[in-house]
Design an enzyme around this catalytic site. Structure first.
Site, PDB file in Angstrom:
ATOM      1  N   MET A 199      78.601  52.881  38.810  1.00  0.00           N
ATOM      2  CA  MET A 199      78.544  52.466  39.853  1.00  0.00           C
ATOM      3  C   MET A 199      77.957  53.211  40.833  1.00  0.00           C
ATOM      4  O   MET A 199      78.448  54.678  40.970  1.00  0.00           O
ATOM      5  CB  MET A 199      80.039  51.970  40.495  1.00  0.00           C
ATOM      6  CG  MET A 199      79.971  51.324  41.831  1.00  0.00           C
ATOM      7  SD  MET A 199      79.128  49.444  41.892  1.00  0.00           S
ATOM      8  CE  MET A 199      78.663  49.775  43.545  1.00  0.00           C
ATOM      9  N   GLU A 205      71.507  54.667  38.604  1.00  0.00           N
ATOM     10  CA  GLU A 205      72.567  54.743  39.712  1.00  0.00           C
ATOM     11  C   GLU A 205      71.943  55.774  40.670  1.00  0.00           C
ATOM     12  O   GLU A 205      72.282  55.535  41.757  1.00  0.00           O
ATOM     13  CB  GLU A 205      73.718  55.332  39.044  1.00  0.00           C
ATOM     14  CG  GLU A 205      74.621  54.509  37.819  1.00  0.00           C
ATOM     15  CD  GLU A 205      74.707  53.044  38.256  1.00  0.00           C
ATOM     16  OE1 GLU A 205      74.733  52.681  39.501  1.00  0.00           O
ATOM     17  OE2 GLU A 205      74.474  52.300  37.297  1.00  0.00           O
ATOM     18  N   HIS A 258      69.496  53.977  42.916  1.00  0.00           N
ATOM     19  CA  HIS A 258      70.207  53.230  43.771  1.00  0.00           C
ATOM     20  C   HIS A 258      70.498  53.669  45.093  1.00  0.00           C
ATOM     21  O   HIS A 258      70.706  52.902  45.976  1.00  0.00           O
ATOM     22  CB  HIS A 258      71.569  52.584  43.292  1.00  0.00           C
ATOM     23  CG  HIS A 258      71.448  51.229  42.646  1.00  0.00           C
ATOM     24  ND1 HIS A 258      70.823  50.204  42.992  1.00  0.00           N
ATOM     25  CD2 HIS A 258      72.379  50.936  41.244  1.00  0.00           C
ATOM     26  CE1 HIS A 258      71.172  49.301  42.108  1.00  0.00           C
ATOM     27  NE2 HIS A 258      71.764  49.786  41.140  1.00  0.00           N
TER      28      HIS A 258
END
Length: 852
Positions: free
Chosen positions: A258, A293, A296
């Protein structure tokens, strides 16, 4: 059964209020964590004043609520609370709440939960509402300041560390973000640290936080992070924007990782790696996921999505960027083949079944069910097509404009396409259909040659998808090259832009009829329908200059043959065997490419291929034919395999680089074939001599594949029983290689093993997921595989509905099969839907698969 209300894109409205600043204070306790929230709010001018304020909240015990210091008596409902407009000022105000939550009892692993004594969070998509009352939607962006109080040695949150002392730490994130990017971690952790200097000269502290004893397995993840940061600067001009970048490895995690701002939380299997415990595939996945990740930070965090219907905007773009990165780090040709294999295995079957949906869907019931291959992989393919159409320079200009125009905003697909139109002058109205229409186009090709002119005739079919809009012709970039019969390339790769249902393209001045190489690099995500003889496929395998189409030719040869073996009882002939033998021994080719060529089409791939051809696939027949095909190839290569294996031995210590990994991949592919003719003697020796996990697992797989390896399996367990990530491999291998009639029995036995922790998502996937991946075993005519998977999904659902729903996609291909199998799947899906208390997540998935 009750149906939850669907949410529709057409109903979007901006939120009633804006939040300028958030201050959170956490008093951590396993059963009674207290969360104080202070929100500086004001009415949203886009909506006007006088609107009730609705805050999301689930499973929260409200202790207090004030507006500008004035206590309000508000009773929450099951999904949140509403503050009447009459209780709110028409100008700026401060809303303060205090709630109590129980992280230790949070088995859904959403919001704030505990993993083996560590506090951690997962807030995407809608987990923040399980932490405090808040407008839990991506278009509400605010700056966060967080104070964490607890007894744990390490207390982490987003942004930069402001100050800390015994039992507390304060963090400040200066960049506005939606609540889904919030993160908190507290635990007894150790840091593997490094530093990075940005192109502008800023120093950034890098930390990978792990449990004590795992510090020695972080070096590759850190190296991947540093390379990702440098690559993003060099290729996209994006610098990191905080003083620190933290990664935390967590054992209990529903997903891979995440991208929380400044504090990425990772499934530990995608961080921890050493030569002894991780395979080459593990190293490659760690590199790609670390990059994904990190990327992002700009494509997802600095610019996020306005609503969850725009999820493909951040995920498709970031997948495309991590694919570019992996290609640069390793091999673009091999990476492209691997990406297409995944696309066809996961997304094509999704597009062709009851779970088909557009890259940007029009509605959903549970957003967690739309973290799919269509959003991620097909979303990336759409961006790849866009780049091919506008060219490298146009793509670069559009991305620069995107970052400049939308930094700090929550954007839409319309915003994304607008920057391309403004930067390049192209009208992308028709191209937008890729975002709004589900399904995989079918591209039919015929050709003719006359008087030196060669013409390709294309026709695209866009099959109807039940419940989806009527479709029109899509824009297709079709990369084509032409070869002379002697193997010379007479027309290099040319991108043809197809915009009509039927369209033809001609090439003049040719002295002889060429051999076409169509859809080079898999330039569009379509099913290619082109009648090609076995001789022409063998020619392309030998001579095509495009690596993807070279591989594709061999793959098509194998699939054509395997289909005839299943349906007609054919036997492998010299065309395919000799072609593969030449590839296997061609030292001019990348070993990783040769290993991919030797990989047979999977059982599921063949079931999909046969179904697309109008036939009913027989899982047992496919399994048997594929075994015969592998045995025939092994016999054909038997004389060269020992020498090939010996020539690929790597001197010196293990390295995870692409060159060494490619050599090991080919070595193990050859070992797998040799095991079929030597009874596993070479594989036993390889297992005994293995000094790295790649060769240890590879040799064990060879033995299990021929029904041997029980002693090695026992030694593997004895050696690695204390390593959770390695033991996941031990569980999965036994089921993956189980004979079809024993797959369910083997799985059932492993669910009684003392180390089967079914509440841990990784372990659950390694057992129940492995059974659904054993095509012939899961689809065994007895129905035992269906029943066992359904039983475990129903057991997991009350505790972790997100994982249960995602794994239910094992049943999505049921319409392919015969009437008896269809009836059995309908029965288990119906049993799910009839279960009292079934989660919204699993209810939606089972209902969609049944067509309810």
């Amino acid at each position: 059964m009750t149906h939850a209300r669907a949410i529709h894109l057409a109903d979007y409205q901006p939120f009633s209020h804006l939040i300028d600043q958030v201050a959170l204070t956490f008093h951590l306790s396993p059963q009674a964590t207290r969360v104080k929230a202070r929100l500086e709010m004001r009415p949203n001018p886009a909506r006007g004043a006088g609107i009730d304020l609705r805050l999301d909240g689930e499973g929260l015990r409200l202790l207090s609520l004030t507006v500008d210091g004035r206590a309000l008596d508000i009773t929450p409902d099951a999904t949140g609370l509403t503050l009447p407009a009459t209780d709110l000022p028409d100008a700026s105000f401060v809303l303060e709440t205090e709630v109590q939550i129980a992280p230790e009892g949070n088995t859904a692993l959403e919001g704030l939960y505990m993993s083996r004594g560590m506090y951690c969070t997962q807030c995407e998509a809608e987990g923040f509402r399980k932490i405090t009352f808040y407008p839990d939607r991506p278009d509400v962006m605010a700056r966060f300041r967080v104070r964490v109080e607890g007894t744990q040695p390490v207390l982490l949150s987003n942004g930069n560390l402001l100050d800390q002392g015994p039992g507390w730490a304060e963090w400040d994130d200066p960049w506005p973000k939606p609540a889904y990017l919030f993160a908190l971690v507290a635990g007894d952790l150790r840091a593997h640290s490094a530093a990075f200097r940005t192109l502008s000269g800023r120093d950034v502290a890098l930390n990978i936080w792990v449990r004590p004893g795992d510090e020695g397995r972080c070096a590759y993840a850190m190296d991947s992070l540093i390379r990702s940061m440098r690559w993003d600067e060099q290729v996209y001009g994006r610098e990191y924007d905080l003083d620190v970048f933290n990664i935390v490895a967590v054992d209990d995690f529903n997903m891979g990782a995440m991208e929380n701002k400044g504090l990425n939380i990772f499934n530990s299997k995608f961080v921890l790696a050493s030569p002894e415990t991780a395979t080459d595939d593990d190293f490659a996945r760690i590199e790609a996921i670390i990059a994904h990740e990190y990327f992002h930070n700009w494509t997802g965090n600095r610019i996020t999505c306005r609503d969850w219907f725009q999820l493909c905007l951040k995920e498709g773009l970031t997948v495309f960027r991590d694919q570019q990165f992996s290609g640069d780090m390793r091999s673009h040709a091999v990476k492209r083949i691997e990406d297409v294999l995944m696309l066809r295995a996961r997304q094509f079957r999704e597009d062709q079944g009851p779970l088909a949906h557009a890259v940007r869907p029009e509605s959903y019931v549970e957003i967690n069910n739309f973290y799919t291959a269509t959003i991620y992989e097909k979303g990336a393919e759409v961006i790849g097509m866009l780049k091919r159409l506008v060219g490298d320079d146009g793509y670069a200009r559009a991305l620069d404009l995107y970052f400049d125009r939308h930094d700090g905003q929550a954007a839409t697909i319309e915003d994304w396409l607008a920057v391309f139109q403004d930067a390049t002058g192209r009208d992308l109205t028709q191209f937008k259909r890729w975002y709004s229409e589900a399904g995989t186009p079918r591209l039919k090709v015929t050709d003719d040659f006359s008087n030196g002119t060669y013409t390709l005739h294309f026709e695209q079919e866009n099959p109807e998808t039940p419940g989806q809009p009527v479709k029109g012709a899509k824009v297709l970039p079709i990369a084509v090259g032409l070869l002379n019969p002697n193997g010379d390339e007479v027309v290099p790769t040319t991108v043809l832009e197809m915009t009509q249902t039927r369209q033809s393209f001609s090439f003049d001045g040719l002295s002889t009829r060429p051999v076409p190489s169509i859809l080079r690099g898999f330039s569009a995500p379509v099913v290619l329908d082109h009648a090609v003889s076995a001789e022409e496929r063998a020619f392309l395998l030998a001579h095509d200059t495009d690596p993807f189409n070279k591989w594709e030719a061999g793959r098509a040869l194998a699939k054509d043959l395997l289909a005839r073996m299943v349906t007609e009882g054919a036997s492998p002939g010299p065309d395919w065997l000799d072609a593969l033998a030449r590839v296997a021994q061609d030292d001019s080719l990348d070993p990783a490419f040769r290993a991919l060529c030797l990989r047979l089409p999977s059982d599921d791939d063949m079931a999909q291929t046969l179904h697309a051809a109008g036939q009913v696939p027989d899982p047992a027949g496919i399994y048997t034919a594929r075994r015969r095909m592998g045995a025939a190839l092994a016999q054909r290569l038997a004389g060269v395999l020992p020498g090939l294996i010996a020539s690929l031995a790597e001197p010196g210590p293990f390295t995870p680089d692409a060159r060494a990994a490619g050599r090991r991949a080919l070595r193990l592919a050859a070992l797998s074939l040799l095991s079929r003719v030597d009874g596993g003697r070479a594989a036993q020796a390889a297992y005994a001599a293995a000094d790295n996990m790649t060769e240890e697992v590879g040799a064990l797989s060879c033995l299990l594949d021929i029904g041997a390896g029980q002693q090695e399996l026992a030694r593997f367990e004895a050696r690695w029983h204390a390593d959770r990530n390695v033991m996941d491999k031990w569980f999965a291998l036994q089921i993956a290689y189980a004979a079809p009639d024993r797959a369910a029995e083997v799985t059932r036995g492993l669910t009684t093993h003392k180390d089967f922790d079914w509440k841990n998502p990784n372990r659950f996937r390694s057992v129940i997921g492995a059974l659904s991946g054993n095509h012939a075993g899961f689809h065994h005519h007895s129905g035992a595989g269906y029943a066992l998977v359904a039983d475990w999904l129903l057991r997991l659902d009350p505790l972790n509905p997100q994982t249960a729903a995602r794994m239910s996609t094992a049943f999505e291909t049921w319409p392919r099969y015969d009437a008896d199998r269809k009836a059995m799947v309908r029965e288990v899906l119906g049993r799910m839907l009839a279960t009292e208390g079934l989660s919204r997540d699993l209810t939606e998935m089972a209902g969609r698969m049944l067509g309810d």
